[in-house]
Design a protein around this motif. Structure first.
Motif, PDB file in Angstrom:
ATOM      1  N   ALA A  20      77.977   4.499  15.535  1.00  0.00           N
ATOM      2  CA  ALA A  20      77.992   3.303  14.685  1.00  0.00           C
ATOM      3  C   ALA A  20      76.595   2.708  14.576  1.00  0.00           C
ATOM      4  CB  ALA A  20      78.963   2.269  15.265  1.00  0.00           C
ATOM      5  N   TYR A  21      75.855   2.705  15.682  1.00  0.00           N
ATOM      6  CA  TYR A  21      74.483   2.170  15.669  1.00  0.00           C
ATOM      7  C   TYR A  21      73.600   2.996  14.734  1.00  0.00           C
ATOM      8  CZ  TYR A  21      69.804   0.973  17.312  1.00  0.00           C
ATOM      9  OH  TYR A  21      68.480   0.587  17.382  1.00  0.00           O
ATOM     10  N   GLY A  22      73.737   4.307  14.802  1.00  0.00           N
ATOM     11  CA  GLY A  22      72.957   5.176  13.927  1.00  0.00           C
ATOM     12  C   GLY A  22      73.258   4.909  12.463  1.00  0.00           C
ATOM     13  N   LEU A  23      74.553   4.741  12.137  1.00  0.00           N
ATOM     14  CA  LEU A  23      74.937   4.485  10.746  1.00  0.00           C
ATOM     15  C   LEU A  23      74.432   3.125  10.274  1.00  0.00           C
ATOM     16  CD1 LEU A  23      78.611   5.824  10.826  1.00  0.00           C
ATOM     17  CD2 LEU A  23      76.673   6.849   9.637  1.00  0.00           C
ATOM     18  N   VAL A  24      74.524   2.118  11.140  1.00  0.00           N
ATOM     19  CA  VAL A  24      74.059   0.780  10.771  1.00  0.00           C
ATOM     20  C   VAL A  24      72.559   0.786  10.489  1.00  0.00           C
ATOM     21  CG1 VAL A  24      73.634  -1.559  11.636  1.00  0.00           C
ATOM     22  CG2 VAL A  24      75.875  -0.501  11.936  1.00  0.00           C
ATOM     23  N   THR A  25      71.775   1.434  11.370  1.00  0.00           N
ATOM     24  CA  THR A  25      70.327   1.467  11.148  1.00  0.00           C
ATOM     25  C   THR A  25      69.983   2.229   9.875  1.00  0.00           C
ATOM     26  OG1 THR A  25      70.167   3.399  12.636  1.00  0.00           O
ATOM     27  CG2 THR A  25      69.728   1.225  13.583  1.00  0.00           C
ATOM     28  N   ARG A  26      70.707   3.321   9.603  1.00  0.00           N
ATOM     29  CA  ARG A  26      70.446   4.096   8.381  1.00  0.00           C
ATOM     30  C   ARG A  26      70.740   3.275   7.135  1.00  0.00           C
ATOM     31  NH1 ARG A  26      69.436   5.574   4.255  1.00  0.00           N
ATOM     32  NH2 ARG A  26      69.444   7.671   3.325  1.00  0.00           N
TER      33      ARG A  26
END
Length: 317
Positions: A20-26
């Motif tokens: 989820a963190y990766g998707l949010v930053t992207r």
């Protein structure tokens, strides 16, 4: 099942939060989450490897297998999610793979060492997730160097300079059957279709047509018939596909094609050496990584194009 949840429940939550963190930053960084961003290419992968391990107990942290397996599982699932939702193309993920897998593992290893030996508060370590959001604005103010790189390919052809010349200044439509498509073409790099010229002299305009409608607008800057031809290259931005990779690279601010040169050298045995040299410019703080992929992809393109020219020139009329 209950026992499995008790044993790995928190860790699974950690992996899910990492994804989820990766998707949010992207999504937050959007177009700034490019292949030329220190924040996206180096800082985020490191943190992505740390987040799941914040939910692992010390027994799991002591296992080096987990230090590799958990970050890799997180990154793989993150990549798969982005691909399935069309956030990134496969070729983008290929370029991102090495930094994300390597730095994710390094981040996990660093976390293991700190957490086991120092017993740091996980709450304090969680503040690491804010680092990309703090560094990204700073990165925008860092002046990126611009460097120009050259890629050269050559082929020996058993024919006359005149016949080669007629196949390089203008290129008749390339049938898919005569173009030996490779791995990069299969994952999104467009193959060349044809090239037309309005006048064969200095200042003439050459139009390079590629698969998917992409057009290169080229101006002849050197013209020595049957010996050498050079041209500047500009991409028609209106013809760039809406694919993520194309928009990142061809419509971005850090990669530009500069020029290309065909040069013919007659050999003593009656053959001709045809050399194709292309130059491109990178403007980023991590040009070394962009050059690695730029050289590989452009060399592959040039070699395949020269193979078409060679086959055409050696075909008996």
């Amino acid at each position: 099942m209950t026992r499995l949840k008790q044993k790995y429940g928190l860790l699974i939550i950690g992996i899910a939060l990492g994804i989820a963190y990766g998707l949010v930053t992207r999504l937050v960084f959007g177009q700034k989450a490019t292949l030329a961003s220190v924040t996206y290419l180096f800082i985020i992968p490191t943190i992505l490897g740390i987040i799941p391990l914040m939910f692992a107990d010390n027994d799991k942290l002591k296992s080096y297998k987990n230090i590799i397996f958990i970050p890799w599982l997180t990154v793989t699932t993150f990549f798969l999610t982005m691909f399935l939702f069309g956030i990134e193309d496969f070729i983008c993920l290929l370029v991102l793979a090495a930094p994300f897998f390597i730095l994710g593992t390094i981040g996990a290893l660093i976390y293991r060492i700190v957490q086991i030996n120092k017993q740091k508060s996980k709450g304090k370590l969680l503040t690491l997730v804010l680092l990309p959001f703090l560094f990204a604005p700073i990165e925008e103010y860092i002046k990126s160097p611009s460097d120009t790189y050259n890629v050269t390919s050559e082929v020996i052809i058993d024919t006359t300079p005149e016949k080669i010349w007629n196949n390089i200044v203008e290129v008749q439509t390339i049938d898919p059957k005569e173009y030996n498509s490779g791995f990069f073409n299969s994952i999104g790099i467009p193959r060349p279709i044809s090239a037309t010229v309005d006048k064969k002299e200095l200042g003439g305009q050459r139009i390079g047509n590629f698969e998917g409608g992409l057009m290169f607008i080229e101006t002849i800057t050197e013209y020595d018939e049957n010996k050498k031809v050079s041209f500047d290259i500009k991409i028609d931005p209106s013809t760039v596909r809406q694919k993520v990779f194309d928009q990142h690279v061809l419509n971005g601010n850090y990669f530009n094609f500069v020029a290309a040169t065909y040069e013919l050298t007659e050999l003593k045995n009656g053959q001709v050496k045809l050399t194709l040299s292309s130059s491109y410019q990178l403007t980023s703080t991590i040009n070394f990584y962009g050059r690695f992929w730029g050289d590989i992809i452009l060399t592959d393109f040039q070699d395949r194009l020269l193979n078409v020219i060679e086959n055409r020139c050696e075909t008996k009329e």
